[in-house]
Enzyme design. Structure first.
Site, PDB file in Angstrom:
ATOM      1  CE1 TYR A 139      -2.672  -3.393   0.743  1.00  0.00           C
ATOM      2  CE2 TYR A 139      -4.364  -1.721   0.700  1.00  0.00           C
ATOM      3  CZ  TYR A 139      -3.999  -3.041   0.635  1.00  0.00           C
ATOM      4  OH  TYR A 139      -4.952  -4.001   0.470  1.00  0.00           O
ATOM      5  CE  LYS A 194       2.833 -18.475   0.344  1.00  0.00           C
ATOM      6  NZ  LYS A 194       2.075 -19.722   0.528  1.00  0.00           N
ATOM      7  CG  ASP A 227      -0.883 -20.381   1.642  1.00  0.00           C
ATOM      8  OD1 ASP A 227      -0.386 -20.174   2.769  1.00  0.00           O
ATOM      9  OD2 ASP A 227      -0.300 -21.039   0.760  1.00  0.00           O
ATOM     10  CG  ASP A 251      -7.664  -4.724   2.486  1.00  0.00           C
ATOM     11  OD1 ASP A 251      -8.807  -4.699   2.983  1.00  0.00           O
ATOM     12  OD2 ASP A 251      -7.346  -4.093   1.460  1.00  0.00           O
ATOM     13  CG  ASP A 255     -13.022  -6.947   2.785  1.00  0.00           C
ATOM     14  OD1 ASP A 255     -12.705  -6.227   3.751  1.00  0.00           O
ATOM     15  OD2 ASP A 255     -13.473  -6.497   1.723  1.00  0.00           O
TER      16      ASP A 255
HETATM   17 MG    MG Z   1     -10.940  -3.624   2.249  1.00  0.00          MG
END
Ligand code: MG
Ligand code: NAI
Length: 359
Positions: A139, A194, A227, A251, A255
């Site tokens: 980001y 990861k 994962d 993120d 969700d």
């Molecule tokens: Mg989001």
């Protein structure tokens, strides 16, 4: 007196923020609201999605309740998302997303036609908190094109400082929550990464987070590859307590987690820095239902509860959550939950139950 900025933004933000502000008012706490502008409509009118007056006024507040802003899906010259900018300007380095079971069945509540959106149910026994790093990772948006536009490259930045401070917040919250009991310890932090593939970036995140674990000997720690985390979180969300993750993984996982506990209309988040908290619903501006008075206000009402908890008003925050749970159990419910009530009906009922809980 707490000064709280209200930034409704666009679309249903203009409906759910006033609803949550009414719940805040009903608490009787000494609150002073300052309404501020940001978003797509503000950009169209003034050429700036985050006017300097808004930023200036925010510096005089303790906290902010943010609705949602619309962002065009194509690139518009001069426009950039105000929420991303605010996280940076106010150094809101942690994004906290509590995922708590809602008293909803997992079957649809109405015989909705196949063409309409599915009504999310909720898994029982879930009470987890995703603690997402909010300032770096992919980001940082350092992207470039090469090879005449046929090769796109993004830079990913992970620092020890940001990884340590997000981990420290995660462990401190696990200590405070006193939830999971694991091998004689109270509280469980799952560090997501990861590092088996990205051994430098995720390797640094992992190393920094596990080093912080040493400061919290009473809290259990485990690590999980992102994962397999996605897989296990869907299989047995009840086993998790605090989940600490770099920005992008956090993120995505949060969700997915929202779908386990009743969907976008219910889930709030808090952007937290050392001296400021900005809370918001997880959902966007929902242009498809904006202006109709049918948006579910609960995610934003819960966001207001998070705001109060961060100001230290834990008792009132808990009462808001109890009132919300009670309305979710018996209704009224908005359309996204299979009901037919409007924003106003649900808000009024939350306030009524909040008052009933008064001792
Ligand atoms: Mg989001
Ligand atoms: P969205 O979250 O706005 O809507 C997705 C679906 O969920 C829609 O069908 C909507 O009607 C429904 N929904 C969302 N919140 C609801 C609520 N409170 N009550 C009932 N139904 C609700 O996501 P979408 O459609 O991808 O994005 C719409 C706009 O919002 C875009 O411009 C996007 O950029 C922006 N957005 C802004 C965010 C923010 O400000 N933090 C976050 C996500 C999207």
């Amino acid at each position: 007196m707490y000064t709280i900025a209200l930034i409704p933004g666009d679309g249903i933000g203009k409906e759910v923020v006033p609803a949550a502000a009414r719940v805040l008012e009903a608490t009787g706490l000494p609150l002073h609201f300052v309404e501020l502008e940001a978003g797509w409509e503000t950009f169209q009118r003034t050429g700036n999605a985050l006017p300097p007056e808004t930023v200036e006024a925010l510096r005089g507040c303790h906290s902010a309740l943010f609705g949602a802003v619309s962002s065009p899906s194509h690139r518009v010259h001069g426009y950039s998302s105000p929420i991303v900018a605010l996280r940076k300007i106010l150094d809101l380095y942690a994004n906290l997303r509590p995922l708590i079971s809602a008293p909803l069945s997992s079957a649809p509540l109405s015989s909705a036609p196949l063409s309409s959106a599915p009504v999310p149910g909720s898994r029982t026994g879930v009470d987890m908190l995703v603690v997402r790093e909010n300032t770096e990772c992919l980001y940082v948006k350092q992207e470039r094109l090469e090879d005449g536009g046929d090769r796109a490259i993004a830079e990913r930045v992970i620092t020890r400082r940001a990884s340590e401070r997000i981990a420290r917040m995660g462990f401190a919250l696990a200590q405070k929550r006193q939830k999971a009991k694991v091998e004689g310890k109270t509280g469980l932090v799952t560090v997501v990464h990861k590092a088996n593939v990205l051994s430098l970036t995720d390797g640094l995140f992992r190393e920094a987070a596990l080093a912080v674990a040493g400061e919290f000997p009473g809290v259990a720690v485990e690590e999980q590859l992102v994962d397999s985390m996605a897989y296990r979180m869907i299989l047995e969300p009840q086993r998790y307590d605090v989940v600490v993750a770099p920005n992008l993984y956090g993120d995505i996982l949060s969700d997915a987690g929202a779908a386990l506990v009743g969907g976008l209309g219910l889930v709030p988040s808090a952007n937290v820095g050392d001296s400021f908290v900005l809370v918001e619903p997880v959902h966007g501006s929902a242009p498809d239902i904006a202006g109709q008075g049918v948006a579910n206000p609960i995610a934003t009402i819960r966001a207001a509860g998070l705001l109060l908890a961060h100001l230290g008003e834990n008792g009132t925050a808990q009462r808001i959550e109890h009132a919300v749970q009670s309305v979710l159990a018996d209704g009224p419910r908005t359309k996204d939950l299979g009901g037919s009530a409007g924003t106003e009906d649900v808000t009024r009922e939350v306030i009524r139950r909040f008052r009933d809980l008064e001792i």
